[in-house]
Design an enzyme around this catalytic site. Structure first.
Site, mmCIF file in Angstrom:
data_model
loop_
_atom_site.group_PDB
_atom_site.id
_atom_site.type_symbol
_atom_site.label_atom_id
_atom_site.label_comp_id
_atom_site.label_asym_id
_atom_site.label_seq_id
_atom_site.Cartn_x
_atom_site.Cartn_y
_atom_site.Cartn_z
ATOM 1 N N GLY A 8 0.823 -1.200 0.000
ATOM 2 C CA GLY A 8 0.000 0.000 0.000
ATOM 3 C C GLY A 8 0.854 1.245 0.000
ATOM 4 O O GLY A 8 1.822 1.345 -0.736
ATOM 5 N N GLN A 9 0.516 2.166 0.855
ATOM 6 C CA GLN A 9 1.244 3.431 0.904
ATOM 7 C C GLN A 9 2.553 3.292 1.684
ATOM 8 O O GLN A 9 3.381 4.173 1.655
ATOM 9 C CB GLN A 9 0.388 4.509 1.593
ATOM 10 C CG GLN A 9 -0.951 4.744 0.929
ATOM 11 C CD GLN A 9 -0.795 5.099 -0.535
ATOM 12 O OE1 GLN A 9 0.058 5.903 -0.896
ATOM 13 N NE2 GLN A 9 -1.601 4.477 -1.399
#
Ligand code: G3D
Length: 166
Positions: free
Chosen positions: A50-51
């Protein structure tokens, strides 16, 4: 012995640890002759993907990692591309180059989950560096199937390397 457990969020890391800790401590590992809880180890758990990126803060831990456990949700077919990307990205870390790698193909109890062989294919495990000690084991954190077998291999592999160096 220092073990680092990593994987995408929701892959089952927390459930695996809870299951292992809840197992009967009298269970003896078939090849090691002792339970992994009795040998003394530290376990760190991280989500990747993800981030989130690998932060320099984490790198301090890498150097001390003997065994790496990569947990895969074998039923989450949509995220397997992410999973492959993140795994190979992590393995580029030079400080992890000596760590034995156990891949848990988790959630085998779910119908439609990919088998360990299929996961190995999708994750392109054969493309890993030849010097890497690795193994993939199918497991279910729900039933406990495969957990002991996996940790048993990891601990034995790490131990054999350490003894070889002595
Ligand atoms: P994480 O620590 O990697 O983020 P968790 O993952 O251990 O929190 O597990 C994420 C979800 O998957 C949880 O569901 C958990 O119960 C489930 N899970 C973990 N392992 C297994 C497994 O082997 N089989 C099945 N069927 N489910 C599993 P919830 O619904 O609680 O979020």
């Amino acid at each position: 012995m220092r073990i680092l457990m990593v994987g995408l969020d929701n892959s089952g890391k927390t459930t695996i640890v809870l299951k292992i800790n809840g197992e009967d401590t009298s269970v003896i590992s078939p090849t090691l002759g002792f339970n992994i809880k009795t040998i003394g180890y530290t376990l760190n758990i991280w989500d990747v993907g993800g981030q989130k990126t690998i932060r320099s803060y984490w790198r301090n831990y890498f150097e001390q990692t003997d065994g790496l456990v990569w947990v895969v949700d074998s039923s989450d077919l949509r995220r397997l591309d992410d999973c492959r990307y993140e795994l190979h990205n992590l393995l580029k870390e030079e400080r992890l180059s000596g760590a034995s790698l156990l891949i848990f193909a988790n959630k085998q109890d779910i119908q439609g989950a990919l088998s360990p062989d299929e996961i190995a294919n999708v994750l392109n495990l054969e493309a890993m560096d030849n010097s890497r000690h690795w193994r993939i084991v199918g497991c279910s954190a729900y039933t406990g199937e495969g957990l002991l077998e996996g940790f048993d291999w990891l601990v034995q592999d790490v131990a054999s390397r350490i003894y070889m160096l002595d």
